[in-house]
Design a protein around this motif. Structure first.
Motif, PDB file in Angstrom:
ATOM      1  N   VAL A 265      -8.035   1.955   4.627  1.00 42.25           N
ATOM      2  CA  VAL A 265      -7.270   0.848   5.195  1.00 42.25           C
ATOM      3  C   VAL A 265      -6.776   1.357   6.544  1.00 42.25           C
ATOM      4  N   LYS A 266      -7.336   0.782   7.611  1.00 40.45           N
ATOM      5  CA  LYS A 266      -7.066   1.329   8.950  1.00 40.45           C
ATOM      6  C   LYS A 266      -6.158   0.392   9.749  1.00 40.45           C
TER       7      LYS A 266
ATOM      8  N   THR B  96      -7.236   5.894  -1.740  1.00 34.78           N
ATOM      9  CA  THR B  96      -7.272   5.010  -0.569  1.00 34.78           C
ATOM     10  C   THR B  96      -6.577   5.734   0.573  1.00 34.78           C
ATOM     11  N   MET B  97      -7.266   5.823   1.704  1.00 32.00           N
ATOM     12  CA  MET B  97      -6.651   6.459   2.878  1.00 32.00           C
ATOM     13  C   MET B  97      -6.100   5.368   3.800  1.00 32.00           C
ATOM     14  N   VAL B  98      -4.876   5.585   4.285  1.00 30.27           N
ATOM     15  CA  VAL B  98      -4.233   4.617   5.177  1.00 30.27           C
ATOM     16  C   VAL B  98      -3.830   5.338   6.456  1.00 30.27           C
ATOM     17  N   PHE B  99      -4.272   4.819   7.596  1.00 27.47           N
ATOM     18  CA  PHE B  99      -3.831   5.425   8.859  1.00 27.47           C
ATOM     19  C   PHE B  99      -3.834   4.392   9.979  1.00 27.47           C
ATOM     20  N   PRO B 100      -3.030   4.649  11.025  1.00 27.69           N
ATOM     21  CA  PRO B 100      -2.838   3.608  12.051  1.00 27.69           C
ATOM     22  C   PRO B 100      -3.997   3.460  13.032  1.00 27.69           C
TER      23      PRO B 100
ATOM     24  N   GLY C 115      -5.846   8.152 -12.150  1.00 26.26           N
ATOM     25  CA  GLY C 115      -5.009   7.119 -11.531  1.00 26.26           C
ATOM     26  C   GLY C 115      -5.320   6.905 -10.064  1.00 26.26           C
ATOM     27  N   ASN C 116      -4.344   6.317  -9.349  1.00 28.55           N
ATOM     28  CA  ASN C 116      -4.549   5.948  -7.946  1.00 28.55           C
ATOM     29  C   ASN C 116      -3.668   6.772  -7.013  1.00 28.55           C
ATOM     30  N   ALA C 117      -4.314   7.317  -5.983  1.00 33.28           N
ATOM     31  CA  ALA C 117      -3.559   8.033  -4.952  1.00 33.28           C
ATOM     32  C   ALA C 117      -3.734   7.310  -3.629  1.00 33.28           C
ATOM     33  N   VAL C 118      -2.645   7.255  -2.865  1.00 35.53           N
ATOM     34  CA  VAL C 118      -2.744   6.759  -1.497  1.00 35.53           C
ATOM     35  C   VAL C 118      -2.478   7.937  -0.575  1.00 35.53           C
ATOM     36  N   VAL C 119      -3.403   8.156   0.364  1.00 34.40           N
ATOM     37  CA  VAL C 119      -3.260   9.251   1.326  1.00 34.40           C
ATOM     38  C   VAL C 119      -2.827   8.636   2.647  1.00 34.40           C
ATOM     39  N   ILE C 120      -1.679   9.080   3.149  1.00 35.44           N
ATOM     40  CA  ILE C 120      -1.152   8.529   4.393  1.00 35.44           C
ATOM     41  C   ILE C 120      -1.463   9.502   5.520  1.00 35.44           C
TER      42      ILE C 120
END
Ligand code: FDA
Ligand code: NAD
Length: 426
Positions: free
Chosen positions: A222-223, A189-193, A163-168
């Motif tokens: 996704v930055k 998918t990695m997401v960070f500011p 499945g899909n994981a989002v890493v914050i």
């Protein structure tokens, strides 16, 4: 109800394990030392939780990684504590401390008295709620600080296979967990500011190497944005996460690694705090002479930089703990703690080490395509920090040595040309 000890270590993590080892090396008597820990297991090497513990095949499990195996020393199992007459009070939270009376009150109602206290309470993971996001108590949202978190994460990973994981978060937890998830065949998918990963340490050039490597393993980035909410279906199963920039990402699970807060609350108003931690001197002694602090919770003088720092890394926890015990048991022989900051990480087949301070101008060197490269940080004309990916033991020792020596640099381009050779020949 109560018990009295000469030495009490509050907290049962990395620093506690190394402090106990040092107490025994220096001849603590049976019945003198007690460790009180909220965790139900004897001190262990916490770094294993984001690496070997999460692997799908042959994962690391206790008792294999009790302290002090991380520095190739004796493994301290519960039996070791028993044989050495150390009282391990596990699964027990200390709910208040009184440094004037030298007492700790546990959640089970016991009062424990000490002559000398070592505070080794570490830190807790920051929650998304502290950034105004709600819903992070959902079953498929994971944080990672202790063994209970790691067990939960393993279960969620198993039920999210394919499945899909989002890493914050693009820090240590984010990077190491993303690697483990991919190895476990979960889409990440990695997401960070920030504009790039590991923004507290990596330069854009170093970060782009690791991001490219992660992309080659299938990780998406996704930055420049943050998570704002979760979507759940009518059965409360997570379906997606929403980001501030309007993106919706499908998600079966989320891992959050957005930094930590040191566990100082028991001592607020009783001990001097600085930079978020308990302020200690070069003997790891706090503003109360009977109380020492070590590991993530301690703000100590980093002699080589002439300022106080609070470090959140395992080497500092191990060495500060040993130093405090030396200062307690042999004060006349123990000089000021003289610590060279050391950070490292291992992900996939990659492995890097960093020594010193990441301030000033940066000089990159080596082969960024061939997985063997590094950087020096030069501040006020001196090398203050060194980074190396893919080094040998001798090469890592050389960059550590050069960082401690702080050699003067006249010409940055000359340093760039010499690269790793500069450290190896000094
Ligand atoms: P630690 O957090 O280890 O221990 C604190 C202990 O105190 C815990 O057992 C806690 O339950 C207990 N406690 C707190 N409050 C209490 C209370 N009121 N009553 C009773 N008990 C209480 N670093 C590095 O250099 N390289 C690496 O690869 C990694 N990897 C890594 C992975 C993961 C998943 C994490 C979470 C962290 C790392 N680190 C790391 C960081 C490193 O693990 C960290 O710096 C040390 O564990 C700090 O050791 P301490 O003993 O200070 O705190
Ligand atoms: P970190 O400080 O390394 O990274 C925090 C990250 O959170 C930042 O890089 C940023 O991208 C992100 N962030 C901050 N605010 C955010 C927000 N509102 N929304 C989304 N992202 C946000 O902390 P961490 O990765 O959580 O690690 C926790 C602790 O564990 C640290 O003390 C770290 O040193 C330690 N640790 C160390 C290692 C290692 O040394 N190899 C490995 C794992 C964990």
């Amino acid at each position: 109800m109560g018990r009295a000890f000469v030495y009490v270590i509050l907290g049962g993590g990395v620093a506690a394990g190394y402090a106990a080892h040092e107490f025994v090396k220096r001849g603590v008597s049976h019945g003198e030392l007690c460790i009180i820990s909220e965790e139900p297991v004897a001190p262990y090497e916490r770094p294993a939780l984001s690496k070997g513990y999460l692997l799908p095949e042959d994962p690391a499990r206790l008792p294999a990684f009790h302290c002090c195996v991380g520095s190739n020393e004796e493994r301290l199992t519960p039996k070791w504590y028993k044989e050495n007459g150390i009282e391990l009070v596990l699964g027990t939270r200390v709910k208040s401390a009184d440094v004037r009376r030298k007492t700790l009150l546990t959640a089970t109602g016991e009062t424990i008295t000490y002559k000398i206290l070592i505070v080794a309470t570490g830190a807790r993971a920051l929650k998304l709620e502290e950034f105004g996001v709600s819903g992070s108590d959902a079953e498929s949202v994971c944080y990672l600080r202790d063994l209970a978190d790691a067990n939960r994460l393993v279960n969620v990973m198993q039920s999210s296979g394919g499945g899909n994981a989002v890493v914050i978060g693009g820090g240590y937890i984010g990077m190491e967990c993303a690697a483990s998830l991919v190895i476990g065949k979960i889409n990440v998918t990695m997401v960070f500011p920030e504009a790039h990963c590991m923004a507290r340490l990596f330069t854009p050039k170093i970060a782009s190497f690791y991001e490219e490597f992660y992309r080659s393993k299938g990780v998406k980035f996704v930055k420049g944005t943050v998570l704002t909410s979760f979507d759940f279906d009518s059965n409360d199963k997570m379906t997606a996460v929403n980001l501030r920039d309007g993106t919706k990402l499908p998600a079966d699970m989320v891992i959050v690694g957005i930094g930590i807060r040191p566990n100082t609350s028991l001592f607020e108003g009783q001990l001097t705090l600085e930079k978020g931690g308990i302020k200690v001197n070069g003997q790891m002694q706090s503003s109360n002479s009977s109380v020492y602090a070590v590991g993530d919770v301690a703000t100590f003088p980093v002699k080589i930089f002439g300022e106080t720092r609070r470090l959140e890394h395992v080497d500092s926890a191990r060495k500060s703990a040993r130093h405090a015990v030396a200062a307690i048991m042999e004060p006349e022989k123990t000089t000021e703690f003289d610590y060279l900051p050391f950070f490292y990480s291992r992900v996939f087949t990659l492995s890097w080490q960093f020594y010193g301070d990441s301030t000033g101008d940066v000089v990159h060197f080596g082969d960024f395509l061939g997985n063997s490269f590094g950087a020096y940080w030069v501040n006020k004309g001196h090398v203050v920090g060194s980074f190396l990916e893919g080094g040998t033991k001798e090469e890592y020792e050389a960059i550590a040595k050069i960082t401690r020596l702080k050699p003067a640099i006249e010409d940055l381009s000359d340093l760039e040309t010499q690269g790793l050779g500069f450290a190896l020949t000094l």
